[in-house]
Design a protein around this motif. Structure first.
Motif, mmCIF file in Angstrom:
data_model
loop_
_atom_site.group_PDB
_atom_site.id
_atom_site.type_symbol
_atom_site.label_atom_id
_atom_site.label_comp_id
_atom_site.label_asym_id
_atom_site.label_seq_id
_atom_site.Cartn_x
_atom_site.Cartn_y
_atom_site.Cartn_z
ATOM 1 N N ASP A 1 17.999 14.784 19.556
ATOM 2 C CA ASP A 1 16.575 14.550 19.344
ATOM 3 C C ASP A 1 15.988 15.379 18.196
ATOM 4 O O ASP A 1 14.868 15.144 17.765
ATOM 5 C CB ASP A 1 15.773 14.789 20.635
ATOM 6 C CG ASP A 1 16.040 16.151 21.261
ATOM 7 O OD1 ASP A 1 16.469 17.070 20.542
ATOM 8 O OD2 ASP A 1 15.827 16.299 22.485
ATOM 9 N N PHE B 1 24.144 25.301 20.212
ATOM 10 C CA PHE B 1 23.712 24.053 20.832
ATOM 11 C C PHE B 1 22.906 23.209 19.850
ATOM 12 O O PHE B 1 22.000 23.714 19.177
ATOM 13 C CB PHE B 1 22.863 24.329 22.078
ATOM 14 C CG PHE B 1 23.577 25.120 23.151
ATOM 15 C CD1 PHE B 1 24.961 25.105 23.250
ATOM 16 C CD2 PHE B 1 22.855 25.879 24.065
ATOM 17 C CE1 PHE B 1 25.618 25.828 24.240
ATOM 18 C CE2 PHE B 1 23.490 26.604 25.055
ATOM 19 C CZ PHE B 1 24.881 26.587 25.142
ATOM 20 N N VAL B 2 23.231 21.938 19.796
ATOM 21 C CA VAL B 2 22.533 20.975 18.934
ATOM 22 C C VAL B 2 22.222 19.752 19.779
ATOM 23 O O VAL B 2 23.091 19.265 20.511
ATOM 24 C CB VAL B 2 23.405 20.566 17.722
ATOM 25 C CG1 VAL B 2 22.654 19.583 16.826
ATOM 26 C CG2 VAL B 2 23.844 21.792 16.932
ATOM 27 N N THR B 3 20.990 19.266 19.679
ATOM 28 C CA THR B 3 20.656 18.037 20.397
ATOM 29 C C THR B 3 20.292 16.927 19.414
ATOM 30 O O THR B 3 19.765 17.184 18.327
ATOM 31 C CB THR B 3 19.486 18.244 21.379
ATOM 32 O OG1 THR B 3 18.366 18.783 20.674
ATOM 33 C CG2 THR B 3 19.889 19.145 22.525
ATOM 34 N N ASN C 1 26.880 20.270 24.005
ATOM 35 C CA ASN C 1 26.709 19.298 22.930
ATOM 36 C C ASN C 1 27.291 17.946 23.316
ATOM 37 O O ASN C 1 28.488 17.816 23.579
ATOM 38 C CB ASN C 1 27.363 19.802 21.635
ATOM 39 C CG ASN C 1 26.634 21.022 21.080
ATOM 40 O OD1 ASN C 1 25.458 21.220 21.340
ATOM 41 N ND2 ASN C 1 27.355 21.848 20.322
ATOM 42 N N ASN D 1 18.129 27.638 19.544
ATOM 43 C CA ASN D 1 19.184 26.701 19.167
ATOM 44 C C ASN D 1 18.573 25.568 18.342
ATOM 45 O O ASN D 1 17.348 25.454 18.206
ATOM 46 C CB ASN D 1 19.846 26.121 20.420
ATOM 47 C CG ASN D 1 20.879 27.057 21.016
ATOM 48 O OD1 ASN D 1 21.889 27.359 20.387
ATOM 49 N ND2 ASN D 1 20.623 27.528 22.235
ATOM 50 N N THR E 1 17.661 22.584 18.798
ATOM 51 C CA THR E 1 17.232 21.551 19.735
ATOM 52 C C THR E 1 15.744 21.316 19.539
ATOM 53 O O THR E 1 15.018 22.199 19.068
ATOM 54 C CB THR E 1 17.481 21.966 21.194
ATOM 55 O OG1 THR E 1 16.598 23.035 21.540
ATOM 56 C CG2 THR E 1 18.928 22.407 21.403
ATOM 57 N N ARG E 2 15.289 20.135 19.915
ATOM 58 C CA ARG E 2 13.880 19.803 19.740
ATOM 59 C C ARG E 2 12.990 20.756 20.531
ATOM 60 O O ARG E 2 11.970 21.232 20.032
ATOM 61 C CB ARG E 2 13.630 18.356 20.195
ATOM 62 C CG ARG E 2 12.208 17.866 19.959
ATOM 63 C CD ARG E 2 12.059 16.412 20.393
ATOM 64 N NE ARG E 2 12.232 16.270 21.835
ATOM 65 C CZ ARG E 2 12.373 15.103 22.458
ATOM 66 N NH1 ARG E 2 12.388 13.988 21.761
ATOM 67 N NH2 ARG E 2 12.508 15.049 23.768
ATOM 68 N N VAL F 1 26.233 13.654 19.465
ATOM 69 C CA VAL F 1 25.672 14.590 18.480
ATOM 70 C C VAL F 1 26.663 14.807 17.338
ATOM 71 O O VAL F 1 26.286 14.818 16.159
ATOM 72 C CB VAL F 1 25.309 15.935 19.148
ATOM 73 C CG1 VAL F 1 25.074 17.022 18.106
ATOM 74 C CG2 VAL F 1 24.083 15.768 20.027
#
Length: 946
Positions: free
Chosen positions: A61, A57-59, A91, A136, A138-139, A95
């Motif tokens: 932010d 998972f990549v966000t 995702n 992950n 993510t922020r 992104v």
């Protein structure tokens, strides 16, 4: 002896008796106040040759700070690979588009069903580092969530490394490169995932004050109880100002209440908010506007235009309202508001504003009797999650032949097509949250704004310029066009510093010099109001060769220390306010450091300006505690200024009448120079007790320390007596002793060897000189406030700064022997060791000692020379049972006398040996010092990273 990597692994996974390693050792990564997982990933990125990540998972932010690092790595030709996928549709399609903008990153999409991996592999020369766990990219996972990630290093041929490499090889082989066509197909089929649990919000749910509103309510209630008639609350845009007003009115229980604002729309919205908080009969709430005159209601919400009309004012009694709230109080100097002030006599006037610093020099503070009840600052509001987070990026402005094109350049160069293209490229690279840019661009000249708007529009980024030549109606029309997506950018010159609010903004762009911290924060704050679908705001600052660049990190971090050292740290390392991030490219960082070298942050000139600004805010000469409370300048700046003995001397320089005799001035110098820092509360607490009663028993003092949460033992009690009797300072300094400079007389004496009492001469001055007493009490109060950041259960707080004299005092030594201490002093129980990691000059005596962080595993340290293994000092150091070795480190002599406390260290006995140092081959004893507590990533980077 094993090599460092082998020892590090054995230390972390087998037996802690093996030497550890700050860089290579296994480590559990978490997010806490000291550090976060992203800091470790960032450090690995900056030191690796290449990297491969497999992350489900990549966000978006988290991509802004990542892009800053990747842009710097691109200049060094460092590349990496990210393997991700489409599992659960987590995702967002955007992104993937943002990832494709990173030129030195290869992105691959795995077809692996249920791909849920979270691993980060970094290749170094002949070893690798792996970070693997629950996080992950993510922020939330890298900055704030409760996550566990294991960081471990190994040789390239280790079994674990081989397994990971094989897994990554298989993933790469079966994955397909990310492409525009893949993204289009993914987007067509993508369904935004729903949260696992749907939380149904009850619209009628009771609204309760947050932590900051509770504090403001307490302050306002105290003002009313003290008989004050007016008060002001400064609350950043978007921090619940209207609800706070409603809570205040609910608590006050007025018979009749008046709310005044300049627009009917705001009055109607406020009425609704007050009803949500206070409740009761809806018919108790009414409007006084051009369309409605509901003056008979209990809660009246009025526009200033209607209320200030002579016939309306004439129809009302002066005492009809017992509580009046002026919203947008920075407008209250206008004649219409002044007619209202002249008419009514309520029990209390409350002013509320987000922007008290006016450009028209009208004194908002004076209008409310300088009673600033509470101020909700940007940093606090972000930490309380009242505002949308931001990701700030400081990038270098466009350069031609090594010279920056910035606002000091002529207009033709500012508007050069190459610069416009460069600016738009950066705006596209760092991106924005949402489907379309809604940006506000601050530039330096009106003609520049107009021509930039045209240039942006020609490049398919529709933009309109707004200046102070445009009418209010025109401004509102353009803002509406931005909100509706008809244009991408508004380009302006200082027009939106305060007043107009555009919640939909998702980009703030600075194309101008930072002249003022206040204006910088006002401009930043334009985009931080929460808005549906806005997870963050991207702030892009183009940094040229400006003399005021040093203000940028100071303003962003709301740093009041005026410390060059702290400002350097903020200019080089990323910093965080909750999940907001502050990032500088390496070139931009260098430009800030260059400007910092040319300014003296703590000069009398700078302090005078800070003093005048605060005096205007509170309506009187500020004391040290005022500087602490309002956060404009740290009180320690005055204490550390060599031209000042104490704050009274500064007040005299500012033209204030300060009458002190020589003894009183000496006493104020003592408490200011020695106690104000709050590094130990004991002396301050005893003096506070003795200001309240004539005699205090040792038992009472010990109870006070216990209740305060401070450690108590016989040695520290003796030390407190030595400090307050001044015997600790009975050391020659030139022709006099420090004790004589501080008045030569004890401040505290022991009555009957049991009870503490203030010395007669001090008591006499406190009784006879109100100015002296006020300044004395101010230091005690401020010192205890400064103490709040220290762990009072311990002598030293990890990662706080201390100098040699602090060590002598906090180790309870009878005398200040800091002057001859130099690098260390072997005492009966403790040995403090002070190391300057980088030597500024090879000619300096301490430059002979190459205190290197040997392979990162532990610090190599040397005794004085000449010293041998048989020397008494060395024998005591090596063989005293339970000897505590305390390590203090600073990076260079340029940062002053303060060292960071890194905790206790152990001597690695098998590394102790005599060595010949320097060109004269002097004998010293060298040894490795192993930290008991591994360094945080941030401290390692700050002190030891080259």
């Amino acid at each position: 002896m094993n090599e460092p990597l082998q020892d590090a692994i054995l230390n972390g996974l087998y037996d802690s008796s093996y030497p550890g390693h700050e860089v290579l050792g296994p480590k559990l990564l978490q997010n806490n106040k000291q550090e976060n997982i992203w800091l470790t990933l960032r450090q690995e990125l900056l030191s690796c040759n290449t990297f491969t990540w497999a992350v489900a998972f990549v966000t978006q932010d988290m991509l802004v700070p990542f892009k800053v690092v990747m842009a710097d790595l691109a200049k060094r030709n460092v590349t990496g690979t990210l393997i991700t996928g489409d599992y659960l549709g987590f995702n967002n399609p955007k992104v993937f588009r943002e990832l494709m903008k990173i030129s030195n990153l290869t992105v691959k999409i795995t077809p692996q069903a249920g791909f849920h991996a979270k691993g980060y592999l970094f290749d170094h020369d002949d070893w690798q580092t792996l970070v693997i766990g629950s996080a992950n990219f993510t922020r939330a996972a890298l900055l704030s969530n409760y996550e566990w990630a294991l960081k471990i290093s190994s040789k390239n041929n280790a079994t674990l490394t081989t397994q990971i490499a094989q897994q990554l090889h298989e993933l790469k082989k079966t994955s397909t490169p990310l492409s525009a066509s893949w993204i289009r197909e993914y987007e067509q089929n993508w369904v935004k995932p729903q949260p696992h649990s749907q939380i149904h919000v009850n619209e009628a749910a009771k609204i309760v004050p947050n932590k900051m509103q509770v504090e403001a309510l307490r302050e306002l209630k105290g003002q009313v109880a003290d008989g004050q008639r007016r008060g002001l609350v400064v609350s950043a845009t978007g921090t619940g100002k209207t609800y706070l007003g409603a809570f205040v009115v609910k608590d006050f229980k007025p018979h009749k209440f008046l709310y005044v604002v300049h627009r009917e729309q705001i009055a109607k919205k406020a009425l609704k908010s007050f009803y949500q908080v206070i409740g009761g009969n809806p018919t108790d709430y009414g409007l006084l506007t051009g369309h409605k005159h509901q003056l008979e209601r209990k809660y009246v919400f009025a526009t200033v235009q209607t209320l200030s009309q002579p016939e309306v004012l004439a129809s009302l009694s002066a005492t009809i309202f017992d509580y009046i709230l002026i919203d947008e109080a920075h407008r209250a100097a206008a004649p219409s508001y002044q007619r209202i002030f002249a008419k009514f006599k309520p029990q209390f006037w409350l002013g509320m504003t987000a922007t008290p610093e006016r450009m028209d020099d009208q004194d908002v503070y004076r209008l409310f009797d300088y009673n600033l009840a509470y101020e909700i600052r940007l940093r606090e509001a972000l930490e309380e999650k009242m505002l949308a987070p931001f990701h700030y990026v400081g990038v270098a402005d466009y350069e031609v032949d090594g010279a920056s094109i910035d606002e000091t350049a002529n207009l033709r160069r500012l508007l050069a097509p190459e610069r416009v293209d460069y600016v738009l490229k950066q705006l596209d690279y760092y991106g924005y949250c949402g489907s379309q840019a809604k940006g506000l661009v601050f530039c330096s000249r009106q003609e520049e704004a107009r021509e930039l708007a045209q240039a942006f529009s020609e490049r398919k980024h529709p933009a309109i310029a707004l200046t102070n030549e445009d009418s209010e109606k025109r401004r509102l029309q353009v803002v509406r066009q931005l909100e509706q997506g008809k244009i991408d950018y508004i380009i302006t010159v200082d027009l939106f510093n305060e007043g107009i609010d555009i919640p939909a903004l998702n980009q703030i762009i600075m194309l101008r010099n930072t002249q003022s911290s206040i204006v910088f924060i006002q401009q930043l704050g334009r985009g931080l109001r929460k808005y549906p679908g806005k997870d963050y705001v991207t702030v892009i600052d183009f940094i040229g060769n400006y003399k005021n660049n040093y203000l940028i990190p100071i303003a962003l971090n709301q740093d009041d220390s005026r410390s060059q050292d702290k400002a350097r740290e903020e200019s080089v390392l990323p910093s965080f306010i909750d999940v907001s991030t502050i990032n500088f490219s390496q070139i931009a960082s260098a430009k800030i450091l260059a400007s910092l070298d040319k300014i003296k942050l703590d000069s009398i000139k700078e302090l005078r300006q800070s003093y005048q600004e605060l005096a205007e805010k509170i309506g009187r000469p500020p004391l040290l505690f005022d500087f602490y409370r309002y956060g404009s300048t740290s009180p320690m700046v005055f204490a550390n200024n060599h031209s000042l003995g104490h704050y009274g001397e500064f007040l005299a320089k500012m033209g204030e009448p300060v009458k002190l005799n020589g003894y009183e001035s000496a006493v104020l110098s003592f408490v200011t120079k020695e106690l104000l820092n709050g590094k130990r509360p004991h002396e301050l607490l005893l003096l506070k007790l003795l200001l309240e009663k004539e005699q205090v028993s040792q038992e009472e003092f010990e109870k006070k320390l216990h209740d305060y949460g401070a450690y108590v033992n016989e040695r520290v009690l003796t030390s407190v007596e030595n400090i307050l009797s001044l015997s600790f300072f009975d050391i020659k300094q030139g022709k006099t002793t420090k004790k004589e400079q501080y008045g030569g007389q004890p401040l505290v004496v022991k009555a009957d060897l049991l009870d503490y009492a203030l010395a007669p001469q001090l008591m006499q001055s406190l009784l006879q000189n109100n100015t002296f007493k006020k300044l004395f009490v101010d230091v005690i109060k401020t010192g205890l406030a400064m103490n709040q950041k220290y762990d009072n259960q311990k002598q030293f707080t990890l990662y706080e700064q201390y100098d040699r004299k602090d060590a002598c005092r906090l180790l309870n030594w009878p005398l200040d022997v800091s002057a001859p201490m130099y690098g260390y002093r072997v005492d009966e129980h403790e040995t403090p060791i002070f190391i300057t990691y980088q030597k500024d000059s090879a000619k300096k005596r301490n430059a002979l000692y190459h205190n290197t962080l040997e392979d990162g595993r532990c610090l190599r340290w040397y005794t004085r020379s000449p010293r041998h293994l048989e020397s008494d000092e060395v024998q005591r150091l090596l063989n005293t049972p339970q000897m505590k070795l305390l390590l203090f480190v600073k990076k260079s002599d340029a940062i002053g006398k303060q060292f960071y406390y890194l905790g206790q260290v152990d001597i690695q006995k098998d590394t102790v040996k005599e060595e010949l140092l320097g060109p004269k081959k002097k004998v010293a004893v060298g040894m490795n010092l192993l930290l008991e507590k591994p360094l945080s990533t941030k401290m390692y980077e700050l002190l030891f990273d080259e």
